[in-house]
Design a protein around this motif. Structure first.
Motif, PDB file in Angstrom:
ATOM      1  N   MET A   1       0.851  -1.183   0.000  1.00  0.00           N
ATOM      2  CA  MET A   1       0.000   0.000   0.000  1.00  0.00           C
ATOM      3  C   MET A   1       0.895   1.243   0.000  1.00  0.00           C
ATOM      4  O   MET A   1       1.831   1.323   0.783  1.00  0.00           O
ATOM      5  N   PRO A   2       0.596   2.234  -0.874  1.00  0.00           N
ATOM      6  CA  PRO A   2       1.457   3.417  -0.945  1.00  0.00           C
ATOM      7  C   PRO A   2       1.408   4.246   0.332  1.00  0.00           C
ATOM      8  O   PRO A   2       0.401   4.280   1.040  1.00  0.00           O
ATOM      9  N   GLN A   3       2.499   4.904   0.590  1.00  0.00           N
ATOM     10  CA  GLN A   3       2.615   5.762   1.769  1.00  0.00           C
ATOM     11  C   GLN A   3       1.833   7.057   1.522  1.00  0.00           C
ATOM     12  O   GLN A   3       1.985   7.696   0.487  1.00  0.00           O
ATOM     13  N   VAL A   4       0.994   7.428   2.469  1.00  0.00           N
ATOM     14  CA  VAL A   4       0.222   8.668   2.367  1.00  0.00           C
ATOM     15  C   VAL A   4       0.860   9.683   3.297  1.00  0.00           C
ATOM     16  O   VAL A   4       1.038   9.435   4.480  1.00  0.00           O
ATOM     17  N   THR A   5       1.188  10.832   2.719  1.00  0.00           N
ATOM     18  CA  THR A   5       1.824  11.869   3.529  1.00  0.00           C
ATOM     19  C   THR A   5       0.821  12.975   3.839  1.00  0.00           C
ATOM     20  O   THR A   5      -0.246  13.076   3.215  1.00  0.00           O
ATOM     21  N   LEU A   6       1.168  13.807   4.791  1.00  0.00           N
ATOM     22  CA  LEU A   6       0.317  14.940   5.114  1.00  0.00           C
ATOM     23  C   LEU A   6       0.193  15.884   3.919  1.00  0.00           C
ATOM     24  O   LEU A   6      -0.863  16.486   3.697  1.00  0.00           O
ATOM     25  N   GLU A   7       1.258  16.000   3.141  1.00  0.00           N
ATOM     26  CA  GLU A   7       1.213  16.862   1.963  1.00  0.00           C
ATOM     27  C   GLU A   7       0.181  16.345   0.950  1.00  0.00           C
ATOM     28  O   GLU A   7      -0.559  17.123   0.343  1.00  0.00           O
ATOM     29  N   THR A   8       0.131  15.029   0.776  1.00  0.00           N
ATOM     30  CA  THR A   8      -0.838  14.426  -0.136  1.00  0.00           C
ATOM     31  C   THR A   8      -2.253  14.701   0.344  1.00  0.00           C
ATOM     32  O   THR A   8      -3.125  15.104  -0.440  1.00  0.00           O
ATOM     33  N   HIS A  59      -3.240  17.093   2.343  1.00  0.00           N
ATOM     34  CA  HIS A  59      -3.496  18.528   2.230  1.00  0.00           C
ATOM     35  C   HIS A  59      -3.859  18.914   0.798  1.00  0.00           C
ATOM     36  O   HIS A  59      -4.822  19.647   0.553  1.00  0.00           O
ATOM     37  N   ARG A  60      -3.114  18.396  -0.167  1.00  0.00           N
ATOM     38  CA  ARG A  60      -3.370  18.698  -1.574  1.00  0.00           C
ATOM     39  C   ARG A  60      -4.772  18.222  -1.981  1.00  0.00           C
ATOM     40  O   ARG A  60      -5.512  18.950  -2.646  1.00  0.00           O
ATOM     41  N   GLU A  61      -5.142  17.038  -1.548  1.00  0.00           N
ATOM     42  CA  GLU A  61      -6.470  16.510  -1.861  1.00  0.00           C
ATOM     43  C   GLU A  61      -7.566  17.355  -1.209  1.00  0.00           C
ATOM     44  O   GLU A  61      -8.596  17.644  -1.830  1.00  0.00           O
ATOM     45  N   LEU A  62      -7.352  17.770   0.021  1.00  0.00           N
ATOM     46  CA  LEU A  62      -8.343  18.603   0.711  1.00  0.00           C
ATOM     47  C   LEU A  62      -8.497  19.963   0.031  1.00  0.00           C
ATOM     48  O   LEU A  62      -9.606  20.484  -0.092  1.00  0.00           O
ATOM     49  N   VAL A  63      -7.406  20.535  -0.428  1.00  0.00           N
ATOM     50  CA  VAL A  63      -7.465  21.810  -1.145  1.00  0.00           C
ATOM     51  C   VAL A  63      -8.260  21.636  -2.441  1.00  0.00           C
ATOM     52  O   VAL A  63      -9.100  22.486  -2.784  1.00  0.00           O
ATOM     53  N   ASN A  64      -8.036  20.541  -3.148  1.00  0.00           N
ATOM     54  CA  ASN A  64      -8.798  20.269  -4.376  1.00  0.00           C
ATOM     55  C   ASN A  64     -10.283  20.100  -4.085  1.00  0.00           C
ATOM     56  O   ASN A  64     -11.134  20.638  -4.801  1.00  0.00           O
ATOM     57  N   ILE A  65     -10.596  19.375  -3.037  1.00  0.00           N
ATOM     58  CA  ILE A  65     -11.998  19.158  -2.657  1.00  0.00           C
ATOM     59  C   ILE A  65     -12.642  20.488  -2.277  1.00  0.00           C
ATOM     60  O   ILE A  65     -13.776  20.774  -2.663  1.00  0.00           O
ATOM     61  N   ARG A  66     -11.906  21.306  -1.557  1.00  0.00           N
ATOM     62  CA  ARG A  66     -12.430  22.611  -1.157  1.00  0.00           C
ATOM     63  C   ARG A  66     -12.751  23.460  -2.396  1.00  0.00           C
ATOM     64  O   ARG A  66     -13.790  24.114  -2.457  1.00  0.00           O
ATOM     65  N   GLY A  67     -11.880  23.441  -3.382  1.00  0.00           N
ATOM     66  CA  GLY A  67     -12.133  24.173  -4.623  1.00  0.00           C
ATOM     67  C   GLY A  67     -13.369  23.655  -5.337  1.00  0.00           C
ATOM     68  O   GLY A  67     -14.176  24.448  -5.856  1.00  0.00           O
ATOM     69  N   ASP A  68     -13.526  22.339  -5.357  1.00  0.00           N
ATOM     70  CA  ASP A  68     -14.706  21.744  -5.990  1.00  0.00           C
ATOM     71  C   ASP A  68     -15.981  22.179  -5.278  1.00  0.00           C
ATOM     72  O   ASP A  68     -16.989  22.506  -5.920  1.00  0.00           O
ATOM     73  N   ILE A  69     -15.942  22.192  -3.961  1.00  0.00           N
ATOM     74  CA  ILE A  69     -17.113  22.599  -3.186  1.00  0.00           C
ATOM     75  C   ILE A  69     -17.440  24.067  -3.443  1.00  0.00           C
ATOM     76  O   ILE A  69     -18.613  24.431  -3.606  1.00  0.00           O
ATOM     77  N   GLU A  70     -16.438  24.910  -3.498  1.00  0.00           N
ATOM     78  CA  GLU A  70     -16.669  26.333  -3.787  1.00  0.00           C
ATOM     79  C   GLU A  70     -17.306  26.502  -5.157  1.00  0.00           C
ATOM     80  O   GLU A  70     -18.225  27.309  -5.336  1.00  0.00           O
ATOM     81  N   PHE A  71     -16.832  25.750  -6.144  1.00  0.00           N
ATOM     82  CA  PHE A  71     -17.412  25.814  -7.484  1.00  0.00           C
ATOM     83  C   PHE A  71     -18.881  25.383  -7.462  1.00  0.00           C
ATOM     84  O   PHE A  71     -19.743  26.047  -8.049  1.00  0.00           O
ATOM     85  N   LEU A  72     -19.177  24.275  -6.784  1.00  0.00           N
ATOM     86  CA  LEU A  72     -20.551  23.787  -6.714  1.00  0.00           C
ATOM     87  C   LEU A  72     -21.462  24.788  -6.001  1.00  0.00           C
ATOM     88  O   LEU A  72     -22.612  25.000  -6.414  1.00  0.00           O
ATOM     89  N   LYS A  73     -20.961  25.419  -4.951  1.00  0.00           N
ATOM     90  CA  LYS A  73     -21.748  26.435  -4.248  1.00  0.00           C
ATOM     91  C   LYS A  73     -22.067  27.595  -5.186  1.00  0.00           C
ATOM     92  O   LYS A  73     -23.178  28.126  -5.177  1.00  0.00           O
ATOM     93  N   HIS A  74     -21.098  27.992  -5.991  1.00  0.00           N
ATOM     94  CA  HIS A  74     -21.310  29.077  -6.937  1.00  0.00           C
ATOM     95  C   HIS A  74     -22.373  28.701  -7.974  1.00  0.00           C
ATOM     96  O   HIS A  74     -23.283  29.475  -8.260  1.00  0.00           O
TER      97      HIS A  74
END
Length: 65
Positions: free
Chosen positions: A1-8, A10-25
């Motif tokens: 199983m691949p190693q998951v880092t905090l940076e990974t 964080h990057r995924e959460l930032v992407n999800i946050r952007g998607d949510i902002e777009f959907l709200k708009h």
């Protein structure tokens, strides 16, 4: 199983946050139906529920092809 880092994570959460902002708009926009769409909607609402196909019927028809 691949190693998951905090940076990974964080990057995924930032992407999800952007998607949510777009959907709200998009959901905040007010769209108006065209005359054609209003007519089609009125016609569709005249069809009794007994004349409609349920999800399982549609699924069965699609899978038979």
């Amino acid at each position: 199983m691949p190693q998951v880092t905090l940076e990974t994570i964080h990057r995924e959460l930032v992407n999800i946050r952007g998607d949510i902002e777009f959907l709200k708009h998009v959901m905040g926009e007010e769209y108006k139906l065209s005359g054609w769409a209003k007519k089609e909607l009125a016609e569709a609402r005249k069809i009794p529920e007994s004349g409609l196909s349920d999800h399982e019927e549609v699924r069965r028809r699609i899978l038979q092809r």
